[in-house]
Design a protein around this motif. Structure first.
Motif, PDB file in Angstrom:
ATOM      1  N   VAL A  54     -23.533  -8.255 -20.876  1.00  0.00           N
ATOM      2  CA  VAL A  54     -22.419  -7.364 -21.233  1.00  0.00           C
ATOM      3  C   VAL A  54     -23.010  -6.070 -21.789  1.00  0.00           C
ATOM      4  CG1 VAL A  54     -20.377  -7.016 -22.669  1.00  0.00           C
ATOM      5  CG2 VAL A  54     -20.870  -9.292 -21.737  1.00  0.00           C
ATOM      6  N   GLN A  55     -22.671  -4.978 -21.132  1.00  0.00           N
ATOM      7  CA  GLN A  55     -23.068  -3.662 -21.634  1.00  0.00           C
ATOM      8  C   GLN A  55     -21.896  -3.115 -22.462  1.00  0.00           C
ATOM      9  OE1 GLN A  55     -22.799  -0.344 -18.893  1.00  0.00           O
ATOM     10  NE2 GLN A  55     -24.791   0.461 -19.547  1.00  0.00           N
ATOM     11  N   GLY A 113     -33.004  -8.407 -28.832  1.00  0.00           N
ATOM     12  CA  GLY A 113     -33.447  -9.466 -27.927  1.00  0.00           C
ATOM     13  C   GLY A 113     -33.091  -9.140 -26.488  1.00  0.00           C
ATOM     14  N   ALA A 114     -32.428 -10.109 -25.820  1.00  0.00           N
ATOM     15  CA  ALA A 114     -32.014  -9.903 -24.422  1.00  0.00           C
ATOM     16  C   ALA A 114     -31.004  -8.767 -24.298  1.00  0.00           C
ATOM     17  CB  ALA A 114     -31.411 -11.194 -23.858  1.00  0.00           C
ATOM     18  N   GLY A 115     -30.391  -8.378 -25.431  1.00  0.00           N
ATOM     19  CA  GLY A 115     -29.377  -7.322 -25.405  1.00  0.00           C
ATOM     20  C   GLY A 115     -29.938  -5.928 -25.625  1.00  0.00           C
ATOM     21  N   LEU A 116     -31.248  -5.844 -25.886  1.00  0.00           N
ATOM     22  CA  LEU A 116     -31.840  -4.534 -26.177  1.00  0.00           C
ATOM     23  C   LEU A 116     -31.673  -3.584 -24.991  1.00  0.00           C
ATOM     24  CD1 LEU A 116     -33.424  -2.887 -28.290  1.00  0.00           C
ATOM     25  CD2 LEU A 116     -35.544  -3.689 -27.208  1.00  0.00           C
ATOM     26  N   GLY A 117     -31.098  -2.423 -25.248  1.00  0.00           N
ATOM     27  CA  GLY A 117     -30.873  -1.431 -24.203  1.00  0.00           C
ATOM     28  C   GLY A 117     -29.485  -1.510 -23.580  1.00  0.00           C
ATOM     29  N   PHE A 118     -28.686  -2.487 -24.030  1.00  0.00           N
ATOM     30  CA  PHE A 118     -27.351  -2.658 -23.434  1.00  0.00           C
ATOM     31  C   PHE A 118     -26.216  -2.294 -24.399  1.00  0.00           C
ATOM     32  CE2 PHE A 118     -30.227  -5.504 -21.122  1.00  0.00           C
ATOM     33  CZ  PHE A 118     -30.117  -4.922 -19.862  1.00  0.00           C
ATOM     34  N   ASN A 119     -26.576  -1.677 -25.516  1.00  0.00           N
ATOM     35  CA  ASN A 119     -25.556  -1.195 -26.462  1.00  0.00           C
ATOM     36  C   ASN A 119     -25.745   0.313 -26.650  1.00  0.00           C
ATOM     37  OD1 ASN A 119     -23.512  -2.515 -28.578  1.00  0.00           O
ATOM     38  ND2 ASN A 119     -24.493  -0.737 -29.532  1.00  0.00           N
ATOM     39  N   HIS A 120     -24.663   1.065 -26.468  1.00  0.00           N
ATOM     40  CA  HIS A 120     -24.747   2.523 -26.541  1.00  0.00           C
ATOM     41  C   HIS A 120     -23.623   3.081 -27.390  1.00  0.00           C
ATOM     42  CE1 HIS A 120     -27.659   2.390 -23.234  1.00  0.00           C
ATOM     43  NE2 HIS A 120     -26.826   1.555 -22.631  1.00  0.00           N
ATOM     44  N   ASN A 121     -23.994   3.688 -28.511  1.00  0.00           N
ATOM     45  CA  ASN A 121     -23.002   4.306 -29.388  1.00  0.00           C
ATOM     46  C   ASN A 121     -23.068   5.822 -29.308  1.00  0.00           C
ATOM     47  OD1 ASN A 121     -21.691   2.057 -30.475  1.00  0.00           O
ATOM     48  ND2 ASN A 121     -23.352   1.706 -31.940  1.00  0.00           N
ATOM     49  N   TYR A 122     -21.893   6.438 -29.304  1.00  0.00           N
ATOM     50  CA  TYR A 122     -21.757   7.898 -29.294  1.00  0.00           C
ATOM     51  C   TYR A 122     -20.939   8.310 -30.511  1.00  0.00           C
ATOM     52  CZ  TYR A 122     -23.262   7.535 -24.412  1.00  0.00           C
ATOM     53  OH  TYR A 122     -23.966   7.266 -23.256  1.00  0.00           O
ATOM     54  N   PRO A 123     -21.576   8.372 -31.687  1.00  0.00           N
ATOM     55  CA  PRO A 123     -20.852   8.855 -32.875  1.00  0.00           C
ATOM     56  C   PRO A 123     -20.601  10.353 -32.730  1.00  0.00           C
ATOM     57  CG  PRO A 123     -23.171   8.402 -33.401  1.00  0.00           C
ATOM     58  CD  PRO A 123     -22.972   8.019 -31.973  1.00  0.00           C
ATOM     59  N   LEU A 124     -19.364  10.772 -32.937  1.00  0.00           N
ATOM     60  CA  LEU A 124     -18.991  12.174 -32.735  1.00  0.00           C
ATOM     61  C   LEU A 124     -18.373  12.726 -34.017  1.00  0.00           C
ATOM     62  CD1 LEU A 124     -17.406  11.627 -29.189  1.00  0.00           C
ATOM     63  CD2 LEU A 124     -19.632  12.687 -29.672  1.00  0.00           C
ATOM     64  N   ALA A 125     -18.533  14.032 -34.209  1.00  0.00           N
ATOM     65  CA  ALA A 125     -18.113  14.684 -35.464  1.00  0.00           C
ATOM     66  C   ALA A 125     -16.596  14.793 -35.574  1.00  0.00           C
ATOM     67  CB  ALA A 125     -18.723  16.087 -35.533  1.00  0.00           C
ATOM     68  N   ILE A 172     -23.018   3.406 -17.305  1.00  0.00           N
ATOM     69  CA  ILE A 172     -22.277   2.304 -16.681  1.00  0.00           C
ATOM     70  C   ILE A 172     -22.658   2.216 -15.201  1.00  0.00           C
ATOM     71  CG2 ILE A 172     -19.985   1.453 -16.001  1.00  0.00           C
ATOM     72  CD1 ILE A 172     -18.906   2.851 -18.600  1.00  0.00           C
ATOM     73  N   ALA A 173     -22.681   3.361 -14.529  1.00  0.00           N
ATOM     74  CA  ALA A 173     -23.033   3.377 -13.095  1.00  0.00           C
ATOM     75  C   ALA A 173     -24.429   2.792 -12.892  1.00  0.00           C
ATOM     76  CB  ALA A 173     -22.944   4.794 -12.544  1.00  0.00           C
ATOM     77  N   ALA A 174     -25.370   3.153 -13.782  1.00  0.00           N
ATOM     78  CA  ALA A 174     -26.748   2.656 -13.650  1.00  0.00           C
ATOM     79  C   ALA A 174     -26.830   1.143 -13.888  1.00  0.00           C
ATOM     80  CB  ALA A 174     -27.659   3.401 -14.635  1.00  0.00           C
ATOM     81  N   TYR A 175     -25.973   0.633 -14.733  1.00  0.00           N
ATOM     82  CA  TYR A 175     -25.935  -0.807 -15.038  1.00  0.00           C
ATOM     83  C   TYR A 175     -25.352  -1.590 -13.863  1.00  0.00           C
ATOM     84  CZ  TYR A 175     -24.762  -5.006 -17.858  1.00  0.00           C
ATOM     85  OH  TYR A 175     -24.639  -6.281 -18.364  1.00  0.00           O
ATOM     86  N   ALA A 176     -24.517  -0.913 -13.058  1.00  0.00           N
ATOM     87  CA  ALA A 176     -23.882  -1.513 -11.868  1.00  0.00           C
ATOM     88  C   ALA A 176     -23.206  -2.842 -12.186  1.00  0.00           C
ATOM     89  CB  ALA A 176     -24.913  -1.674 -10.749  1.00  0.00           C
ATOM     90  N   PRO A 177     -22.214  -2.825 -13.072  1.00  0.00           N
ATOM     91  CA  PRO A 177     -21.515  -4.068 -13.417  1.00  0.00           C
ATOM     92  C   PRO A 177     -20.587  -4.502 -12.285  1.00  0.00           C
ATOM     93  CG  PRO A 177     -20.405  -2.221 -14.449  1.00  0.00           C
ATOM     94  CD  PRO A 177     -21.639  -1.655 -13.772  1.00  0.00           C
ATOM     95  N   ASP A 178     -20.187  -5.782 -12.323  1.00  0.00           N
ATOM     96  CA  ASP A 178     -19.192  -6.271 -11.359  1.00  0.00           C
ATOM     97  C   ASP A 178     -17.822  -5.697 -11.668  1.00  0.00           C
ATOM     98  OD1 ASP A 178     -20.926  -8.160  -9.920  1.00  0.00           O
ATOM     99  OD2 ASP A 178     -21.042  -9.135 -11.877  1.00  0.00           O
ATOM    100  N   ALA A 179     -17.574  -5.433 -12.947  1.00  0.00           N
ATOM    101  CA  ALA A 179     -16.272  -4.911 -13.352  1.00  0.00           C
ATOM    102  C   ALA A 179     -16.406  -4.225 -14.708  1.00  0.00           C
ATOM    103  CB  ALA A 179     -15.245  -6.038 -13.437  1.00  0.00           C
ATOM    104  N   LEU A 180     -15.355  -3.473 -15.047  1.00  0.00           N
ATOM    105  CA  LEU A 180     -15.321  -2.708 -16.289  1.00  0.00           C
ATOM    106  C   LEU A 180     -14.100  -3.104 -17.108  1.00  0.00           C
ATOM    107  CD1 LEU A 180     -16.283  -0.202 -18.010  1.00  0.00           C
ATOM    108  CD2 LEU A 180     -14.819   1.196 -16.533  1.00  0.00           C
ATOM    109  N   VAL A 181     -14.313  -3.283 -18.410  1.00  0.00           N
ATOM    110  CA  VAL A 181     -13.201  -3.439 -19.344  1.00  0.00           C
ATOM    111  C   VAL A 181     -13.149  -2.161 -20.183  1.00  0.00           C
ATOM    112  CG1 VAL A 181     -12.282  -4.742 -21.316  1.00  0.00           C
ATOM    113  CG2 VAL A 181     -13.420  -5.957 -19.431  1.00  0.00           C
TER     114      VAL A 181
END
Ligand code: OKS
Ligand code: ZN
Length: 344
Positions: free
Chosen positions: A213-214, A239-251, A270-279
């Protein structure tokens, strides 16, 4: 686009919340979902159907069994103390306090299973939150059966709820429950894009150690915004999740000129991760007139948001989260869905 909706959300109507040092009527009120439903009808977005019962199993794939039992029993335990007003937590196990002993008393349990006081439990809360999760799960069913993107008009929202605690108007994490169910039905990778104004701390924490899950969240900088204790840019997963969490804190004051590029960056990941689906955790409290938020998005910006998400070309499940400018919540939420459909 098909909408899943249940009237059961009316069963959850908290009386008051503690905000800015005073008790005010809850911002998270039934009219929010009513306004979104009204706009779905007005615009002819598509059919509206009721959810079906999915039982507890899909909830327990994401949430702790003791926590779910607590949610089920909290109101009757509260009532057994002779109280008939909303249940609210008032004490929390912070730094150095014991979390290895689960209290047996309702006041202790309320604190043990929450991280703030924004979560009133009323007589109808359990049924409303079960129904809200069923809305998300039924949305997933519809999406998988038709191959078409779907709108789960959830209320109460879910993205602040972690595996074993509630907070910020959220009890069961509807988006996480749907994403996990998708994996359990055979998906290999699912992305969750959280565009609510507030960081989706619950969703992040549930999937933080997972590569299947990204999670991506655009939100008010936690240095100066709720939920304060998660949502920084350096949280990349573990662990296995390293690189799959992305935060964009904005002012504070962020408008489309800064939001658009951040969203474009997230969509690239998201495009680079090529998921089967998006939530999509669809909160519209980024609106300029939202009473509790500090971004400056305008009605038309939500069309652009939908277009950017639609350009990914992924089967997408939209799950309703926050948004408190009740007059505009329907317009803004449906603008995202219309923008999405205009390119999808
Ligand atoms: C305490 C709750 C403070 C704000 C909660 C934010 C809820 C939200 N009274 N999350 O997305 O919109
Ligand atoms: Zn929010």
């Amino acid at each position: 686009m098909l909408t899943i909706y249940s009237d059961d959300h009316h069963l959850h109507h908290g009386n008051a919340e503690l905000i800015d040092g005073t008790l005010k009527p809850c911002f998270e009120m039934p009219s929010r979902a009513d306004m979104v439903l009204q706009r779905v009808r007005q615009t002819g977005l598509g059919d509206i159907i009721a959810p079906s019962e999915h039982g507890l199993e899909p909830l327990l794939r994401v949430h702790d069994a003791g926590y779910v039992r607590f949610l089920e029993q909290a109101w009757s335990l509260w009532q057994a103390e002779g109280r008939n007003h909303d249940a609210l937590p008032l004490v929390w196990p912070v730094r150095g306090l014991r979390t290895d002993r689960i209290p047996q008393d309702i006041d202790g349990l309320m604190g043990y299973y929450s991280f703030d006081a924004g979560v009133p439990i009323t007589a109808g809360t359990w049924q409303a939150i079960r129904s809200s999760a069923n809305v998300a799960l039924s949305g997933l069913d519809a999406m998988l059966a038709s191959g078409r993107s779907t709108f789960a008009l959830c209320r109460p929202p879910g993205h602040h709820a972690a595996a074993d605690y509630m907070g910020g108007y959220c009890y069961l994490n509807n988006a996480a429950i749907a994403a996990q169910a998708m994996l359990d039905k055979g998906a290999k990778r699912v992305a969750i894009l959280d565009v609510d104004y507030h960081h989706g701390n619950g969703t992040q924490s549930i999937f933080y150690g997972r590569g299947d899950v990204q999670f991506l969240s655009l939100h008010g900088d936690p240095l100066v915004e709720y939920p304060y204790f998660l949502g920084y840019a350096d949280e990349a997963g573990t662990g296995a999740g390293l690189g799959f969490n992305h935060n964009y804190p904005l002012a504070h004051g962020t408008d489309w000129s800064h939001y658009g590029p951040a969203l474009a960056d997230a969509c690239g990941k998201i495009a680079a991760y090529a998921p089967d689906a998006l939530v999509v955790s669809l909160g519209v409290d980024t609106f300029e007139q939202d009473p509790i938020s500090r971004f400056k998005l305008k009605n038309a910006d939500y069309l652009r948001m939908g277009e950017a998400i639609g350009a990914l070309g992924l089967p997408t499940l939209f799950v309703m989260e926050g948004g408190y400018a009740v007059e505009d919540i329907g317009v803004n939420a449906v603008n995202v869905l219309s923008g999405f459909e205009s390119v999808a």
